[in-house]
Design a protein around this motif. Structure first.
Motif, PDB file in Angstrom:
ATOM      1  N   UNK A  26      -8.931  15.601  -1.335  1.00 23.04           N
ATOM      2  CA  UNK A  26      -9.185  14.251  -0.848  1.00 23.04           C
ATOM      3  C   UNK A  26      -8.201  13.308  -1.537  1.00 23.04           C
ATOM      4  N   UNK A  27      -7.098  13.030  -0.860  1.00 21.23           N
ATOM      5  CA  UNK A  27      -6.030  12.218  -1.432  1.00 21.23           C
ATOM      6  C   UNK A  27      -5.799  10.926  -0.653  1.00 21.23           C
ATOM      7  N   UNK A  28      -6.700  10.603   0.262  1.00 28.28           N
ATOM      8  CA  UNK A  28      -6.550   9.391   1.070  1.00 28.28           C
ATOM      9  C   UNK A  28      -7.770   8.488   0.850  1.00 28.28           C
ATOM     10  N   UNK A  29      -7.513   7.190   0.820  1.00 31.03           N
ATOM     11  CA  UNK A  29      -8.597   6.214   0.667  1.00 31.03           C
ATOM     12  C   UNK A  29      -9.145   5.821   2.044  1.00 31.03           C
ATOM     13  N   UNK A  30     -10.448   5.648   2.116  1.00 30.75           N
ATOM     14  CA  UNK A  30     -11.098   5.139   3.331  1.00 30.75           C
ATOM     15  C   UNK A  30     -11.759   3.811   2.970  1.00 30.75           C
ATOM     16  N   UNK A  31     -11.186   2.710   3.496  1.00 29.48           N
ATOM     17  CA  UNK A  31     -11.621   1.385   3.044  1.00 29.48           C
ATOM     18  C   UNK A  31     -12.321   0.554   4.109  1.00 29.48           C
ATOM     19  N   UNK A  32     -12.403   1.018   5.358  1.00 29.77           N
ATOM     20  CA  UNK A  32     -13.052   0.260   6.441  1.00 29.77           C
ATOM     21  C   UNK A  32     -12.482  -1.146   6.566  1.00 29.77           C
ATOM     22  N   UNK A  33     -11.157  -1.242   6.660  1.00 24.36           N
ATOM     23  CA  UNK A  33     -10.505  -2.549   6.742  1.00 24.36           C
ATOM     24  C   UNK A  33     -10.534  -3.084   8.172  1.00 24.36           C
ATOM     25  N   UNK A  34     -10.500  -4.438   8.335  1.00 25.73           N
ATOM     26  CA  UNK A  34     -10.389  -5.007   9.692  1.00 25.73           C
ATOM     27  C   UNK A  34      -9.047  -4.670  10.314  1.00 25.73           C
ATOM     28  N   UNK A  35      -9.028  -4.539  11.634  1.00 27.27           N
ATOM     29  CA  UNK A  35      -7.812  -4.122  12.324  1.00 27.27           C
ATOM     30  C   UNK A  35      -6.884  -5.296  12.653  1.00 27.27           C
ATOM     31  N   UNK A  36      -7.358  -6.520  12.511  1.00 21.76           N
ATOM     32  CA  UNK A  36      -6.552  -7.691  12.889  1.00 21.76           C
ATOM     33  C   UNK A  36      -5.919  -8.295  11.639  1.00 21.76           C
ATOM     34  N   UNK A  37      -4.877  -9.109  11.858  1.00 19.74           N
ATOM     35  CA  UNK A  37      -4.200  -9.784  10.750  1.00 19.74           C
ATOM     36  C   UNK A  37      -5.126 -10.796  10.101  1.00 19.74           C
ATOM     37  N   UNK A  38      -4.940 -10.970   8.780  1.00 21.01           N
ATOM     38  CA  UNK A  38      -5.764 -11.921   8.038  1.00 21.01           C
ATOM     39  C   UNK A  38      -5.037 -13.254   7.945  1.00 21.01           C
ATOM     40  N   UNK A  39      -5.567 -14.311   8.615  1.00 17.42           N
ATOM     41  CA  UNK A  39      -4.868 -15.605   8.595  1.00 17.42           C
ATOM     42  C   UNK A  39      -4.924 -16.290   7.242  1.00 17.42           C
ATOM     43  N   UNK A  40      -5.935 -15.974   6.428  1.00 16.14           N
ATOM     44  CA  UNK A  40      -6.083 -16.645   5.129  1.00 16.14           C
ATOM     45  C   UNK A  40      -5.426 -15.823   4.025  1.00 16.14           C
ATOM     46  N   UNK A  41      -5.878 -14.579   3.891  1.00 15.91           N
ATOM     47  CA  UNK A  41      -5.424 -13.774   2.751  1.00 15.91           C
ATOM     48  C   UNK A  41      -3.969 -13.347   2.879  1.00 15.91           C
ATOM     49  N   UNK A  42      -3.506 -13.064   4.068  1.00 15.03           N
ATOM     50  CA  UNK A  42      -2.133 -12.566   4.262  1.00 15.03           C
ATOM     51  C   UNK A  42      -1.268 -13.573   5.025  1.00 15.03           C
ATOM     52  N   UNK A  43      -1.659 -14.850   5.012  1.00 13.37           N
ATOM     53  CA  UNK A  43      -0.873 -15.915   5.652  1.00 13.37           C
ATOM     54  C   UNK A  43      -0.605 -15.655   7.134  1.00 13.37           C
ATOM     55  N   UNK A  44      -1.454 -14.885   7.756  1.00  8.59           N
ATOM     56  CA  UNK A  44      -1.267 -14.584   9.166  1.00  8.59           C
ATOM     57  C   UNK A  44      -0.112 -13.661   9.453  1.00  8.59           C
ATOM     58  N   UNK A  45       0.505 -13.107   8.392  1.00  3.00           N
ATOM     59  CA  UNK A  45       1.693 -12.240   8.573  1.00  3.00           C
ATOM     60  C   UNK A  45       1.400 -10.781   8.247  1.00  3.00           C
ATOM     61  N   UNK A  46       0.148 -10.413   8.159  1.00  6.33           N
ATOM     62  CA  UNK A  46      -0.197  -9.027   7.862  1.00  6.33           C
ATOM     63  C   UNK A  46      -1.696  -8.849   7.888  1.00  6.33           C
ATOM     64  N   UNK A  47      -2.154  -7.612   7.663  1.00  6.41           N
ATOM     65  CA  UNK A  47      -3.589  -7.324   7.654  1.00  6.41           C
ATOM     66  C   UNK A  47      -3.971  -6.688   6.330  1.00  6.41           C
ATOM     67  N   UNK A  48      -5.234  -6.779   6.005  1.00  9.31           N
ATOM     68  CA  UNK A  48      -5.740  -6.281   4.721  1.00  9.31           C
ATOM     69  C   UNK A  48      -5.864  -4.761   4.770  1.00  9.31           C
ATOM     70  N   UNK A  49      -5.367  -4.102   3.706  1.00 10.17           N
ATOM     71  CA  UNK A  49      -5.478  -2.648   3.567  1.00 10.17           C
ATOM     72  C   UNK A  49      -5.969  -2.352   2.156  1.00 10.17           C
ATOM     73  N   UNK A  50      -7.252  -2.008   2.033  1.00  6.64           N
ATOM     74  CA  UNK A  50      -7.872  -1.713   0.734  1.00  6.64           C
ATOM     75  C   UNK A  50      -7.679  -2.870  -0.249  1.00  6.64           C
ATOM     76  N   UNK A  51      -7.841  -4.110   0.243  1.00  5.03           N
ATOM     77  CA  UNK A  51      -7.736  -5.277  -0.611  1.00  5.03           C
ATOM     78  C   UNK A  51      -6.346  -5.841  -0.733  1.00  5.03           C
ATOM     79  N   UNK A  52      -5.305  -5.079  -0.344  1.00  2.00           N
ATOM     80  CA  UNK A  52      -3.920  -5.526  -0.404  1.00  2.00           C
ATOM     81  C   UNK A  52      -3.469  -5.950   0.995  1.00  2.00           C
ATOM     82  N   UNK A  53      -2.388  -6.715   1.033  1.00  3.36           N
ATOM     83  CA  UNK A  53      -1.812  -7.103   2.313  1.00  3.36           C
ATOM     84  C   UNK A  53      -0.785  -6.073   2.768  1.00  3.36           C
ATOM     85  N   UNK A  54      -0.955  -5.581   3.979  1.00  2.55           N
ATOM     86  CA  UNK A  54       0.044  -4.739   4.620  1.00  2.55           C
ATOM     87  C   UNK A  54       0.789  -5.626   5.605  1.00  2.55           C
TER      88      UNK A  54
END
Length: 770
Positions: A445-473
């Motif tokens: 088991x080498x992969x994380x499963x974080x149940x992240x939202x599939x849409x971009x985050x307008x607040x946390x990622x400035x609308x330029x990315x989506x949240x992946x395990x708490x980080x911006x992708x």
């Protein structure tokens, strides 16, 4: 039973290292996946805004306790755990099942051990296949007669062991080539003594009877066997064991049975390498080569090694019993030590006790249960802790219980560890010599499963990315911790290259690369890494008296910058040269520098004042040419003496007042004597030169020339006399040979008719005869 359960729980907890200190050894962490691959105790916090401004996202990776201290709330910690899923788990004893479970699927976190229990229970009346492999060399003649009578006894012995037994028979002698067997045509056909009437031709290994329950058939075929023979004492036992092991279909081994090979012999065995004595160089290939029940490759393939035999016996779940004579017991005990599941018994002189020997050996083999595994996949480790009669054994790469009775339940705690991420693979675990095996399928088991939202985050990622395990992708064209940097036409990799010194780690692993520039992290001491690539820190300089830079300077980029009155790598020395001054007042004799009030001398010179030089060339050798040109105006330096020898001051003296003055030869072959004293500095000397030279006397030219001419003349005369003597002796020898041959000649006494004697006629001119 409660005590046994408690011990199992204790071992299970120990397998998970509950009592060991949890440490997360982080390396380069860019994501949750990188984190959980770093170690079994590394977990990830997916909480939004967990990191502080300027703090790297790698700080989300730590032990669970440390993340909770930093403020990671419940439900935000990602830590994949081990999962055990039984796939086949039939009850024991049912359908002759002796091992439980039969198949499991393991999903392991890299580095995290997982322990489960394996149960074993001996089944009463478990099928037994016994293959009697007999040495038919001439010395086993009386043993063969006894075995022909013991057929019914062997079957009766099997009945006491199991109600489902089969017996097969095979025989062997040795390879039919020199020096193992006499290759004379008549001897190959009858290798026994002349008085022996029933003697079969020489052979290597012959399979006689496949596994059968028919006593009559077995006795009939064995009774047709006769003794054979060979030359040397060791036999081809291992050739026969290998073929009887790998030719399962021909021998008749059943899939679910206890398999035994009884090797009866009174001699040792040939092994790998012995075939070279007969010019057989091809290694044994561990394959079946029986043709018409004979080993067809006996004279073409070398004997197998003991390691090959042990491996094939293990792979085919066969347990050998070595029934040998007293004189061979030690040899086969050593062999048995290298074959994990084997026994040795001593035969009587005529093999009458072979039935009792087999029963005892079977009891020993079946009552000892040794659990091990097949070849393990790469990066997988397995250990065992046996629980025998409620007693917990020691941890090891095998588990063993002795004196296990029929129907008795024993257990083994099996611990499996995957040291790295691997694709799904499998291996087997089971008792040696028993067909029942546990199939273990392993994945990681080498992969994380974080149940992240599939849409971009307008607040946390400035609308330029989506949240992946708490980080911006970030979306294409944007980089940064919160996707705040637009890279325009440049790609992200080119910006990241600008943050790497000498193409190394990005920002030396001490900062974040933001839009092509390093934003350095804070150190634990409170200061911040600095430099273009965050390569500098102010906390790792040398210490003196447990103070950074001795308290007499400041740390800058890993080096101490000392206050004006201090020096040294840790600013631990006051500037002073008091202990470096020589009696003449120079510092380190001009051949070193004073640091921390001690001389650091040039190479070769020694403390305390850099006076003595070990390994330096002798001044007698280096100053000889200067002494010649300064004192006497000759030599190779004579044209440029003042420049070549400017570091040497000299004085001509009538007498040298030293014990061992230097002596060198000049260009005129004269001896020059002098002494030197080194002054302060590297090339600064004074010299005293003896004003007289020791020159050799000139030779008497006339005497030499006259002597040479006289010598040449004398030698020439002697050579002439020698040549004359040789010629005279040669002529004398030829003359004597001629005289000798002349004396042996026999001349004919008859007159030659053609020869007429000379006549003389005298005529008186005045007398006419009238």
């Amino acid at each position: 039973m409660d005590k046994l359960l408690f011990l199992q729980v204790l071992l299970l907890l120990k397998g998970h290292n509950v009592f060991s200190q949890e440490v997360c050894s982080k390396t380069v962490i860019h994501s949750c996946n990188d984190c959980i691959r770093s170690g079994p105790y590394c977990v990830w916090c997916k909480q939004l805004n967990f990191t502080k401004p300027g703090e790297p996202e790698a700080s989300r990776c730590d032990t669970e306790g440390q993340l909770i201290k930093k403020g990671c709330m419940d439900g935000n910690i990602i830590s994949p755990s081990n999962v055990l899923q039984p796939e086949e788990n039939k009850p024991l004893i049912t359908d002759s099942v002796q091992l439980k479970p039969q198949s499991v699927k393991l999903q392991l976190r890299p580095g995290m051990p997982h322990t489960f229990t394996l149960e074993f229970q001996r089944v009463e009346g478990y099928p037994v296949d016994l293959y009697y492999l007999m040495d038919l060399s001439y010395s086993m003649e009386d043993d063969l007669r006894e075995v022909k009578r013991l057929g019914h006894d062997l079957f009766d012995a099997l009945q006491t062991i199991t109600g489902d037994g089969q017996i097969g028979f095979g025989s062997f002698v040795d390879k039919t080539v020199l020096p193992f067997t006499n290759t004379n045509k008549a001897k190959l056909q009858k290798p026994c003594d002349e008085k022996e009437l029933n003697c079969q031709p020489a052979f290597g290994y012959r399979h006689v009877v496949s596994m059968t329950k028919n006593r009559t058939k077995f006795n009939s075929e064995v009774s047709k066997q006769f003794i054979s023979g060979n030359l040397d004492s060791p036999e081809g036992s291992l050739d026969a064991v290998m073929q009887a092991t790998v030719c399962g279909d021909i021998i008749g081994w059943r899939n679910s049975s206890t398999r035994l090979i009884v090797l009866a012999t009174d001699a040792g065995f040939h092994m790998a390498g012995d075939g070279k004595l007969a010019g057989i160089l091809e290694p044994n290939d561990e394959n079946c080569h029986l043709r018409s029940h004979l080993y067809a490759k006996s004279n073409e393939m070398d004997y197998p090694s003991v390691g090959q035999i042990a491996t094939q016996l293990k792979n085919n779940n066969i347990q050998p019993i070595f029934a040998v004579t007293q004189n061979m017991e030690k040899v086969y005990m050593d062999l048995s030590a290298m074959i994990p599941k084997s026994e040795v018994g001593v035969l009587s002189a005529d093999s009458k006790n072979v039935v009792e020997l087999i029963k005892k050996a079977y009891d020993k083999l079946s009552s000892k249960v040794t659990v091990t595994h097949s070849e393990l996949p790469e990066n997988v480790r397995v250990t065992y802790t046996p629980i025998c009669n409620g007693i917990v054994g020691t941890l090891g790469d095998k588990g063993a219980c002795e004196n296990v009775g029929v129907g008795q339940l024993i257990m083994f705690n099996v611990t499996v560890i995957a040291d790295a991420c691997i694709d799904e693979t499998s291996f087997f675990i089971g008792p040696l010599g028993i067909k029942d095996k546990l199939l273990v399928k392993v994945s990681t088991r080498c992969e994380c499963t974080c149940d992240d939202p599939l849409v971009s985050s307008p607040v946390h990622c400035n609308g330029n990315g989506k949240v992946s395990c708490g980080m911006c992708s970030c979306n294409n064209g944007f980089v940064g911790q919160k996707c705040e940097c637009s890279i325009g036409e440049k790609d992200e990799s080119s910006l990241r290259v600008a943050c790497r010194r000498n193409n190394g780690t990005e920002c030396e692993g001490r900062g974040d690369c933001v839009c092509g520039q390093c934003q350095c992290h804070a150190q634990e001491g409170g200061s911040t890494y600095h430099g273009q690539f965050c390569e500098c820190d102010d906390e790792n300089c040398e210490k003196f008296q447990n103070k950074l830079c001795g308290g007499n300077g400041k740390c800058n980029c890993g080096k101490c910058e000392c206050n004006p009155e201090y020096e040294g790598p840790a600013c631990n020395c006051k500037k002073s040269d008091e202990q470096c001054r020589t009696p003449s007042g120079s510092v380190c004799s001009g051949r070193g520098s004073c640091k921390c009030n001690q001389c650091e001398c040039l190479e070769g010179y020694e403390r305390p004042f850099c006076v003595v030089c070990h390994g330096c060339a002798s001044t007698c050798q280096t100053k000889g040419k200067c002494i010649e040109c300064l004192g006497f105006g000759t030599g190779s330096f004579s044209k440029n003496c003042s420049m070549a020898c400017k570091g040497l001051q000299y004085k001509m003296v009538k007498e040298l007042k030293v014990n061992n003055p230097c002596k060198v030869r000049d260009v005129e072959n004269c001896w020059l004597s002098f002494s030197t004293t080194q002054l302060d500095g590297i090339d600064n000397y004074t010299a005293q030169i003896l004003d007289t030279r020791e020159c050799p006397e000139l030779p008497n030219i006339y005497a030499i020339i006259g002597g040479s001419i006289a010598g040449v003349a004398l030698i020439g005369l002697l050579l002439l006399l020698l040549i004359k003597g040789i010629i005279y002796m040669k002529d004398l020898k030829e003359f004597r040979k001629f005289e000798n041959e002349k004396s042996k000649a026999k001349w004919a006494k008859a007159n030659n008719p053609l020869f007429k004697n000379a006549t003389t006629t005298v005529t008186n001119p005045t007398f006419t005869g009238e």
